[in-house]
Write a protein that holds these residues in place. Structure first.
Motif, PDB file in Angstrom:
ATOM      1  N   UNK A 298       0.877  -1.169   0.000  1.00 48.51           N
ATOM      2  CA  UNK A 298       0.000   0.000   0.000  1.00 48.51           C
ATOM      3  C   UNK A 298       0.914   1.218   0.000  1.00 48.51           C
ATOM      4  N   UNK A 299       0.826   2.022  -1.033  1.00 54.12           N
ATOM      5  CA  UNK A 299       1.682   3.204  -1.168  1.00 54.12           C
ATOM      6  C   UNK A 299       1.204   4.318  -0.250  1.00 54.12           C
ATOM      7  N   UNK A 300       2.156   4.947   0.452  1.00 57.06           N
ATOM      8  CA  UNK A 300       1.830   6.086   1.301  1.00 57.06           C
ATOM      9  C   UNK A 300       2.431   7.388   0.777  1.00 57.06           C
ATOM     10  N   UNK A 301       3.726   7.354   0.447  1.00 61.74           N
ATOM     11  CA  UNK A 301       4.398   8.578   0.037  1.00 61.74           C
ATOM     12  C   UNK A 301       5.669   8.224  -0.731  1.00 61.74           C
ATOM     13  N   UNK A 302       5.865   8.898  -1.850  1.00 63.97           N
ATOM     14  CA  UNK A 302       7.074   8.705  -2.649  1.00 63.97           C
ATOM     15  C   UNK A 302       7.655  10.091  -2.921  1.00 63.97           C
ATOM     16  N   UNK A 303       8.960  10.229  -2.707  1.00 57.85           N
ATOM     17  CA  UNK A 303       9.586  11.536  -2.913  1.00 57.85           C
ATOM     18  C   UNK A 303      11.074  11.385  -3.168  1.00 57.85           C
TER      19      UNK A 303
ATOM     20  N   UNK B  60      -9.645  -1.323  -0.075  1.00 56.35           N
ATOM     21  CA  UNK B  60      -9.484  -1.307   1.377  1.00 56.35           C
ATOM     22  C   UNK B  60     -10.754  -0.705   1.961  1.00 56.35           C
ATOM     23  N   UNK B  61     -11.455  -1.490   2.776  1.00 62.18           N
ATOM     24  CA  UNK B  61     -12.745  -1.067   3.314  1.00 62.18           C
ATOM     25  C   UNK B  61     -12.638  -0.050   4.436  1.00 62.18           C
ATOM     26  N   UNK B  62     -11.503   0.013   5.100  1.00 61.09           N
ATOM     27  CA  UNK B  62     -11.331   0.960   6.212  1.00 61.09           C
ATOM     28  C   UNK B  62     -10.124   1.875   5.948  1.00 61.09           C
ATOM     29  N   UNK B  63     -10.244   2.783   4.987  1.00 59.84           N
ATOM     30  CA  UNK B  63      -9.087   3.603   4.625  1.00 59.84           C
ATOM     31  C   UNK B  63      -8.740   4.720   5.614  1.00 59.84           C
TER      32      UNK B  63
ATOM     33  N   UNK C  77      -5.295   4.790   7.280  1.00 57.67           N
ATOM     34  CA  UNK C  77      -4.238   4.966   6.279  1.00 57.67           C
ATOM     35  C   UNK C  77      -4.211   6.416   5.808  1.00 57.67           C
ATOM     36  N   UNK C  78      -5.384   7.016   5.631  1.00 56.58           N
ATOM     37  CA  UNK C  78      -5.450   8.437   5.279  1.00 56.58           C
ATOM     38  C   UNK C  78      -4.783   9.290   6.360  1.00 56.58           C
ATOM     39  N   UNK C  79      -5.079   8.995   7.622  1.00 54.25           N
ATOM     40  CA  UNK C  79      -4.476   9.757   8.724  1.00 54.25           C
ATOM     41  C   UNK C  79      -2.960   9.621   8.714  1.00 54.25           C
ATOM     42  N   UNK C  80      -2.480   8.405   8.545  1.00 55.35           N
ATOM     43  CA  UNK C  80      -1.041   8.169   8.509  1.00 55.35           C
ATOM     44  C   UNK C  80      -0.405   8.936   7.347  1.00 55.35           C
ATOM     45  N   UNK C  81      -1.038   8.883   6.188  1.00 57.35           N
ATOM     46  CA  UNK C  81      -0.543   9.614   5.020  1.00 57.35           C
ATOM     47  C   UNK C  81      -0.471  11.120   5.308  1.00 57.35           C
ATOM     48  N   UNK C  82      -1.508  11.669   5.926  1.00 58.56           N
ATOM     49  CA  UNK C  82      -1.534  13.097   6.230  1.00 58.56           C
ATOM     50  C   UNK C  82      -0.437  13.471   7.228  1.00 58.56           C
ATOM     51  N   UNK C  83      -0.179  12.613   8.209  1.00 56.66           N
ATOM     52  CA  UNK C  83       0.904  12.868   9.176  1.00 56.66           C
ATOM     53  C   UNK C  83       2.271  12.841   8.477  1.00 56.66           C
TER      54      UNK C  83
ATOM     55  N   UNK D 268      -5.754   7.237  -2.507  1.00 52.40           N
ATOM     56  CA  UNK D 268      -6.815   6.239  -2.389  1.00 52.40           C
ATOM     57  C   UNK D 268      -6.122   4.922  -2.061  1.00 52.40           C
ATOM     58  N   UNK D 269      -6.098   4.562  -0.776  1.00 56.45           N
ATOM     59  CA  UNK D 269      -5.367   3.347  -0.382  1.00 56.45           C
ATOM     60  C   UNK D 269      -5.917   2.104  -1.080  1.00 56.45           C
ATOM     61  N   UNK D 270      -5.002   1.251  -1.562  1.00 55.23           N
ATOM     62  CA  UNK D 270      -5.373   0.032  -2.270  1.00 55.23           C
ATOM     63  C   UNK D 270      -4.133  -0.845  -2.405  1.00 55.23           C
ATOM     64  N   UNK D 271      -4.350  -2.080  -2.824  1.00 62.64           N
ATOM     65  CA  UNK D 271      -3.252  -2.989  -3.173  1.00 62.64           C
ATOM     66  C   UNK D 271      -3.430  -3.336  -4.642  1.00 62.64           C
ATOM     67  N   UNK D 272      -2.456  -3.009  -5.449  1.00 63.27           N
ATOM     68  CA  UNK D 272      -2.555  -3.224  -6.894  1.00 63.27           C
ATOM     69  C   UNK D 272      -2.334  -4.693  -7.248  1.00 63.27           C
TER      70      UNK D 272
END
Length: 194
Positions: free
Chosen positions: A62-67, A113-116, A119-125, A139-143
């Motif tokens: 699940x991707x969170x952040x790439x930089x 992912x039914x409970x995103x 994951x959204x909170x973690x991404x925002x932090x 949009x959290x997901x597993x490809x």
């Protein structure tokens, strides 16, 4: 290395690729059972349509952040650790397959992912720690497979990919790819607070 007068024009074409730093990729990695299910789904999909090597070989995440940033693993570790110090682990609930449309050309098949929310909170932090002015959303997901041409996608029996499960998310993984590297490698893993 080229020597000589830097003001003199060369008779040969030199392609100079600018070095822009190290690429860091912060992900959530599912447990082995889920990785195996996704691996098998890729193989099953590959039996239905032709898939690229990248689609077949990519590992479930699940991707969170790439930089891209200067190569400084310790600074990255401290920033991620600071974020995780206030984030407890959580369960991730998978709710079957989902389709991302990419215009009129292609689609991606993913596990929803039914409970995103966590994951959204973690991404925002993480965004606040690395890019305080950004408000980029995910949009959290597993490809399962990315960018499948529409004509191929129409041949897929989607019922075979309606997988539902859950798994505990207790750590974050930071991958790293230096200039000239072809693949990401694990830089470090950190656990969520208890």
């Amino acid at each position: 290395m080229r020597h000589g007068n830097p003001n003199q024009l060369s008779l040969f074409h030199y392609e100079v690729v600018p070095v822009r730093g190290t690429s860091y990729f912060i992900i959530l990695s599912p447990i082995e059972r889920i990785k195996e299910v996704v691996r098998a789904a890729k193989e099953a999909l590959g039996n239905q349509i032709s898939l690229s090597v990248n689609n077949l070989k990519s590992i479930a995440h699940i991707s969170l952040l790439k930089f891209t940033a200067p190569d400084d693993d310790e600074r990255i570790r401290k920033q991620v650790k600071s974020v995780l110090s206030s984030c407890p682990g959580f369960d991730i609930v998978l709710g079957g397959s989902f389709i991302f449309k990419h215009g009129d050309q292609s689609k991606s098949l993913v596990l929803k992912i039914n409970n995103p929310a966590p994951i959204h909170q973690l991404h925002m932090h993480l965004l606040a720690a690395f890019f305080p002015r950004s408000s980029k959303k995910i949009t959290p997901h597993i490809t399962i497979a990315r960018a499948i041409a529409n004509e191929d996608f129409d041949k897929i029996d989607l019922s075979a990919f309606n997988y539902q499960d859950s798994f505990p998310c207790q750590e974050i993984t930071v991958l790293k790819k230096g200039p000239g590297d072809r693949r990401y490698k694990i830089c470090f893993k950190l656990s969520f607070c208890k």
